[in-house]
Design an enzyme around this catalytic site. Structure first.
Site, PDB file in Angstrom:
ATOM      1  N   HIS A 188       0.969  -1.306   0.024  1.00 44.30           N
ATOM      2  CA  HIS A 188       0.069  -0.004  -0.066  1.00 44.30           C
ATOM      3  C   HIS A 188       0.950   1.235   0.054  1.00 44.30           C
ATOM      4  O   HIS A 188       0.314   2.425  -0.470  1.00 44.30           O
ATOM      5  CB  HIS A 188      -0.996  -0.001   1.124  1.00 44.30           C
ATOM      6  CG  HIS A 188      -2.115  -0.751   0.898  1.00 44.30           C
ATOM      7  ND1 HIS A 188      -3.144  -0.366  -0.137  1.00 44.30           N
ATOM      8  CD2 HIS A 188      -2.694  -1.740   1.529  1.00 44.30           C
ATOM      9  CE1 HIS A 188      -3.935  -1.177  -0.298  1.00 44.30           C
ATOM     10  NE2 HIS A 188      -3.962  -2.142   0.583  1.00 44.30           N
ATOM     11  N   ARG A 295     -13.298  -4.722 -12.981  1.00 43.81           N
ATOM     12  CA  ARG A 295     -13.148  -6.270 -12.649  1.00 43.81           C
ATOM     13  C   ARG A 295     -13.946  -6.623 -11.278  1.00 43.81           C
ATOM     14  O   ARG A 295     -13.738  -6.151 -10.241  1.00 43.81           O
ATOM     15  CB  ARG A 295     -11.747  -6.596 -12.112  1.00 43.81           C
ATOM     16  CG  ARG A 295     -10.515  -6.483 -13.422  1.00 43.81           C
ATOM     17  CD  ARG A 295      -9.201  -6.885 -12.813  1.00 43.81           C
ATOM     18  NE  ARG A 295      -8.359  -7.212 -13.718  1.00 43.81           N
ATOM     19  CZ  ARG A 295      -7.516  -6.487 -14.387  1.00 43.81           C
ATOM     20  NH1 ARG A 295      -7.332  -5.087 -14.222  1.00 43.81           N
ATOM     21  NH2 ARG A 295      -6.521  -6.740 -15.273  1.00 43.81           N
ATOM     22  N   ARG A 331     -17.140  -6.575 -16.303  1.00 47.98           N
ATOM     23  CA  ARG A 331     -17.014  -7.890 -16.529  1.00 47.98           C
ATOM     24  C   ARG A 331     -17.570  -8.697 -15.234  1.00 47.98           C
ATOM     25  O   ARG A 331     -17.507  -8.520 -14.164  1.00 47.98           O
ATOM     26  CB  ARG A 331     -15.460  -8.100 -16.511  1.00 47.98           C
ATOM     27  CG  ARG A 331     -15.213  -9.668 -16.751  1.00 47.98           C
ATOM     28  CD  ARG A 331     -13.560 -10.109 -16.873  1.00 47.98           C
ATOM     29  NE  ARG A 331     -12.925  -9.609 -15.488  1.00 47.98           N
ATOM     30  CZ  ARG A 331     -11.391  -9.777 -15.434  1.00 47.98           C
ATOM     31  NH1 ARG A 331     -10.775 -10.091 -16.437  1.00 47.98           N
ATOM     32  NH2 ARG A 331     -10.898  -9.645 -14.288  1.00 47.98           N
ATOM     33  N   GLU A 430      -9.172 -14.193 -24.473  1.00 48.69           N
ATOM     34  CA  GLU A 430      -8.060 -14.374 -23.670  1.00 48.69           C
ATOM     35  C   GLU A 430      -7.812 -15.726 -23.547  1.00 48.69           C
ATOM     36  O   GLU A 430      -6.626 -16.268 -22.795  1.00 48.69           O
ATOM     37  CB  GLU A 430      -8.171 -13.916 -22.223  1.00 48.69           C
ATOM     38  CG  GLU A 430      -9.634 -14.178 -21.680  1.00 48.69           C
ATOM     39  CD  GLU A 430      -9.888 -13.571 -20.325  1.00 48.69           C
ATOM     40  OE1 GLU A 430      -8.660 -13.025 -19.729  1.00 48.69           O
ATOM     41  OE2 GLU A 430     -10.805 -13.854 -19.866  1.00 48.69           O
ATOM     42  N   ASN A 453      -3.261 -10.302 -20.622  1.00 44.09           N
ATOM     43  CA  ASN A 453      -2.502 -10.947 -19.649  1.00 44.09           C
ATOM     44  C   ASN A 453      -2.830 -12.493 -19.685  1.00 44.09           C
ATOM     45  O   ASN A 453      -1.842 -13.396 -19.801  1.00 44.09           O
ATOM     46  CB  ASN A 453      -2.995 -10.479 -18.410  1.00 44.09           C
ATOM     47  CG  ASN A 453      -3.005  -9.083 -18.392  1.00 44.09           C
ATOM     48  OD1 ASN A 453      -2.240  -8.488 -18.806  1.00 44.09           O
ATOM     49  ND2 ASN A 453      -3.755  -8.548 -17.685  1.00 44.09           N
ATOM     50  N   ASP A 454      -3.962 -12.925 -20.013  1.00 40.11           N
ATOM     51  CA  ASP A 454      -4.355 -14.418 -19.819  1.00 40.11           C
ATOM     52  C   ASP A 454      -3.821 -15.102 -21.281  1.00 40.11           C
ATOM     53  O   ASP A 454      -3.330 -15.984 -21.422  1.00 40.11           O
ATOM     54  CB  ASP A 454      -5.716 -14.421 -19.633  1.00 40.11           C
ATOM     55  CG  ASP A 454      -5.855 -14.839 -18.102  1.00 40.11           C
ATOM     56  OD1 ASP A 454      -5.194 -15.571 -17.528  1.00 40.11           O
ATOM     57  OD2 ASP A 454      -6.703 -14.196 -17.583  1.00 40.11           O
ATOM     58  N   CYS A 501      -7.968  -4.913 -23.246  1.00 43.00           N
ATOM     59  CA  CYS A 501      -8.096  -4.295 -21.628  1.00 43.00           C
ATOM     60  C   CYS A 501      -6.856  -4.911 -20.821  1.00 43.00           C
ATOM     61  O   CYS A 501      -6.798  -4.755 -19.518  1.00 43.00           O
ATOM     62  CB  CYS A 501      -9.348  -4.816 -21.173  1.00 43.00           C
ATOM     63  SG  CYS A 501      -9.755  -6.426 -20.877  1.00 43.00           S
TER      64      CYS A 501
HETATM   65  C1  PEP Z   1      -6.313 -10.329 -19.022  1.00 41.52           C
HETATM   66  O1  PEP Z   1      -6.190 -11.498 -18.826  1.00 41.52           O
HETATM   67  O2  PEP Z   1      -5.505  -9.738 -19.719  1.00 41.52           O
HETATM   68  C2  PEP Z   1      -7.325  -9.459 -18.059  1.00 41.52           C
HETATM   69  C3  PEP Z   1      -7.589  -8.223 -18.588  1.00 41.52           C
HETATM   70  O3  PEP Z   1      -7.757  -9.974 -17.363  1.00 41.52           O
HETATM   71  P1  PEP Z   1      -7.177 -10.331 -15.782  1.00 41.52           P
HETATM   72  O4  PEP Z   1      -5.870  -9.702 -15.838  1.00 41.52           O
HETATM   73  O5  PEP Z   1      -8.322  -9.780 -14.680  1.00 41.52           O
HETATM   74  O6  PEP Z   1      -7.323 -11.796 -15.921  1.00 41.52           O
HETATM   75 MG    MG Z   2      -7.988 -12.366 -17.649  1.00 39.68          MG
END
Ligand code: PEP
Ligand code: MG
Length: 551
Positions: A188, A295, A331, A430, A453-454, A501
Site C-alpha cells: 500500500h 473487474r 466484467r 483471452e 495477460n491471459d 484491456c
Molecule cells: C487479462 O487477462 O488480460 C485481463 C485483463 O484480465 P485479468 O488480468 O483480470 O485476468
Molecule cells: Mg484475464
C-alpha cells in the site's frame, strides 16, 4: 558515488538528502495477567482509541489522496475488531493468562504469517496492513506515540518498509521520495506513493544503510535506482531527466479534454481499467473516455460472503452514474486461479489457471450468476453499462450466457424494474480457442475485448504468476500479436468493435502495431491514459505496419 539498484514502483526523479525514518516500537514483554477482565477492558479502550485515530487518518487521506486511498484506513478500522483476529487474541489471553499486549502481538504475528503464505501477491502484501493495525493497537495499549519525521528540510525518506498509516501521517511537503529496503509494488505504501505522485523505489536491501543519513542522493522511480553522491557525468544525466519529467508532466496535463485521435484522423478510445467503484475518481482525474474493464470480482474478494444483489447493484449503479453517458464495461465474476474467496469453496486444483474459473464458475452456479446479472441489468438503467464475459472458449458458453441474460431481463420486466434491454454484451478474448473461433463468436456478441495477460499465458504456455519465466513470458511474441490480429479481423468482418484491456494496451511501443491491426479501444490503468493519448495524437495510422508480427 554509490549506486543501489532496487525496483521502481512509482515513477519520477527526485534529489535531496537521505533521511532514515524513526520508528518508536517498544518491545512487548510477556507478563502474567492477574485479572483477565481488566486486560479485556484495556483492549476495548485501545481498540476505541485506534479506531478514532484511523478515522482521523481516513479523513486526512481523503483530502490528500482521494477516496480510494482513504478506504484503506476504513478497512484497517474494520480489522481492529475483526471476529477472527479478536478470537485469536482472546484464545491466547485465556490459554496463557498473559498480558493483553502479548496476546495482541501474537495474533498480529499469526495473521501476518497467514497472509505472507498466500500465493496471490496482492494478498501477501496485506501482511503489512495487519502489522500496521497491530502496531497501532499495541502503541495505544503501551501509551507510545508514533515515530516520524523530524527533519527540517525536504528529504528522501528511507526505511525498511513503510506501513500505510505511517505513509499517510507523514508531512508530504517534506518528502521528496520514498526508498525502502523491502516492500513490493503491491504494497500500500507503493500504491499510495503512486496515487500521490511521489517517486518510490523498493527492494533496495541492506545496501541502504542508516549511516547514509544526510548524504545527497538521487532517486529514479522508473529505473529503480538510488544514487548517493553521484559523479558529475551521472549528475548531468539525472538533471536532464528531471527537466524532461517536468516538461512531460506539463504536456500531459494539456492532453486533458483532447480527442483520442491520430494525426490522420483514426480514433481509438482510451478507457480505464478499475477494480472498485472508488477508482472512478482516478478515471475522472485522468480524463478516461470510459471504463473498458471493471473487474467485478474485487467486490466478491473484499466480502466475507457472496455480495447480495442489492450490494452489487449499488456498486455498479454508482460507477455507471458517475461516468454519465460514458460506457462502463463490467466484467462478470472472474474468480478462481489466483483470485480466491474462501466462501466459494472452490476445489483445490493442480492447475487452477486451467480449472474451474471465471465463466466456468458462473455457468456451474446459475444462482450466483443470476444474482450478478440482475444487479448488472438493474444498474443499466442508470448509465451506459455493458456486460462482458471472461474466459470464453466455446460458442455454447456465450449462448448460455445470453439465455441467462434473457431470463433475467424477463424477470425484471415482470417485476416492473427498469433496465436497458439494449445493454451491449461482449466477451473477453483471452484463450487461443476464442481466437481460433473468433469469427463464430463474433456473430453472438456486440464487442470483443482482448485480455492480453491471459492470452499471453495460454498462448505461450507461460504461467503469468511465475516470476522465474523471465524472457519466456513475452507479450510481444509474434504469436500473441498474430492472435490479436486474427481476433480483430474476425470482429471487423462481423461489424463489431474490438478493444484491449490487458496490460499490453498501455505499452506505448506497441501502439503502431495496434493501429495497424485496427484496434478500436485501449483500456489501461488511469495513470496511463494521458501518456497514451499524447502518443496517439502524434501517430500517423496509415504509416503503421505489421513488422512486429514477423518472427
Ligand atoms: C487479462 O487477462 O488480460 C485481463 C485483463 O484480465 P485479468 O488480468 O483480470 O485476468
Ligand atoms: Mg484475464
Amino acid at each position: 558515488m554509490i549506486l543501489i539498484q532496487g525496483k521502481g514502483v512509482s515513477a519520477g526523479v527526485e534529489h535531496g538528502p537521505i533521511y532514515f525514518y524513526h520508528r518508536t516500537d517498544a518491545a512487548v514483554v510477556k507478563r502474567p495477567a492477574q485479572d483477565l477482565e481488566q486486560e479485556k477492558r484495556r483492549l476495548a479502550e485501545a481498540q476505541e482509541k485506534t479506531k478514532a485515530q484511523l478515522e482521523v487518518l481516513a479523513k486526512k487521506c481523503r483530502r490528500e489522496a482521494g477516496d480510494k486511498s482513504a478506504v484503506l484506513f476504513e478497512t484497517h478500522a474494520m480489522f481492529v475488531d475483526d471476529e477472527d483476529y479478536m478470537a485469536a487474541i482472546m484464545n491466547t489471553l485465556r490459554e496463557e493468562r498473559c498480558c493483553i499486549e502479548y496476546a495482541v502481538q501474537q495474533a498480529g504475528v499469526q495473521f501476518a504469517e497467514m497472509f505472507v503464505n498466500m500465493d496471490d501477491a496482492y494478498m501477501k502484501a496485506r501482511a503489512a496492513d495487519v502489522r500496521d493495525v497491530t502496531r497501532r493497537i499495541l502503541n495505544n495499549l503501551m501509551g507510545i506515540t508514533a515515530g516520524g519525521l523530524d527533519a527540517e528540510e525536504a528529504v528522501i525518506l528511507c526505511t525498511d518498509d513503510l506501513a500505510p498509516s505511517e505513509t499517510i501521517q507523514l508531512d508530504k511537503s517534506r518528502i521528496l521520495a520514498f526508498a525502502t529496503r523491502n516492500g513490493s509494488g503491491n504494497s500500500h505504501a507503493a500504491i499510495l506513493a503512486r496515487t500521490m505522485g511521489i517517486p518510490a523505489v523498493c527492494g533496495l536491501g541492506e545496501s541502504l544503510k542508516p549511516e547514509h543519513t544526510g548524504r545527497l542522493a538521487y532517486i529514479d522511480g522508473e529505473t529503480g535506482q538510488l544514487i548517493i553522491e553521484p559523479d558529475e557525468l551521472t549528475l548531468a544525466a539525472i538533471k536532464d531527466k528531471h527537466e524532461k519529467q517536468i516538461e512531460t508532466k506539463k504536456l500531459l496535463q494539456s492532453m486533458k479534454g483532447k480527442e483520442d485521435v491520430t494525426l490522420d484522423g483514426r480514433r481509438v478510445s482510451i478507457c480505464c481499467n478499475i477494480n472498485t467503484p472508488e477508482d472512478v475518481t482516478a478515471v475522472q482525474a485522468n480524463d478516461g473516455r470510459g471504463i473498458g474493464l471493471f473487474r467485478s470480482e474485487f467486490l466478491y474478494l473484499a466480502a466475507k460472503d457472496y455480495p447480495t444483489e442489492e450490494e452489487q447493484f449499488q456498486a455498479y449503479r454508482a460507477v455507471a452514474a458517475a461516468m454519465g453517458g460514458k460506457r462502463v464495461i463490467i466484467r462478470t465474476l472472474d474468480i478462481g486461479a489466483d483470485k480466491q474467496a474462501a466462501y466459494f469453496r472452490l476445489a483445490r486444483e493442480t492447475n487452477p489457471a486451467m480449472g474451474v474459473r471465471a465463466i466456468r464458475v458462473c455457468l456451474n452456479r446459475p444462482e450466483v450468476f443470476r444474482t450478478q446479472l440482475r444487479a448488472l441489468y438493474r444498474a443499466s438503467a442508470y448509465g451506459k453499462v455493458a456486460i462482458m464475459f471472461p474466459m470464453i472458449t466455446s460458442v455454447w458458453e456465450i449462448k448460455e450466457c445470453r439465455r441467462a441474460c434473457e431470463s433475467v431481463m424477463q424477470e425484471l420486466a415482470e417485476e416492473g424494474i427498469p433496465f436497458n434491454p439494449d445493454t451491449e454484451i461482449g466477451i473477453m478474448i483471452e484463450t487461443p480457442a476464442s481466437v481460433l473461433i473468433a469469427r463464430d463468436l463474433a456473430k453472438h456478441v456486440d464487442f470483443f475485448s482482448v485480455g492480453t495477460n491471459d492470452l499471453t499465458q495460454y498462448t505461450l504456455a507461460c504461467d503469468r504468476q511465475c516470476n522465474d519465466l523471465g524472457k519466456f513470458f513475452d507479450p510481444h511474441h509474434p504469436a500473441v500479436l498474430r492472435a490479436l490480429k486474427m481476433a480483430a479481423d474476425a470482429a471487423h468482418a462481423n461489424g463489431i468493435w474490438i478493444g484491449i484491456c490487458g496490460e499490453l494496451g498501455g505499452d506505448l511501443r506497441l501502439l503502431p502495431t495496434f493501429l495497424a491491426i485496427g484496434i478500436d479501444e485501449l483500456s489501461v490503468s488511469p495513470s496511463s491514459v494521458l501518456p497514451l493519448r499524447a502518443e496517439l495524437r502524434r501517430s500517423i495510422a496509415k504509416t503503421c505496419g505489421l513488422e512486429m508480427l514477423e518472427c
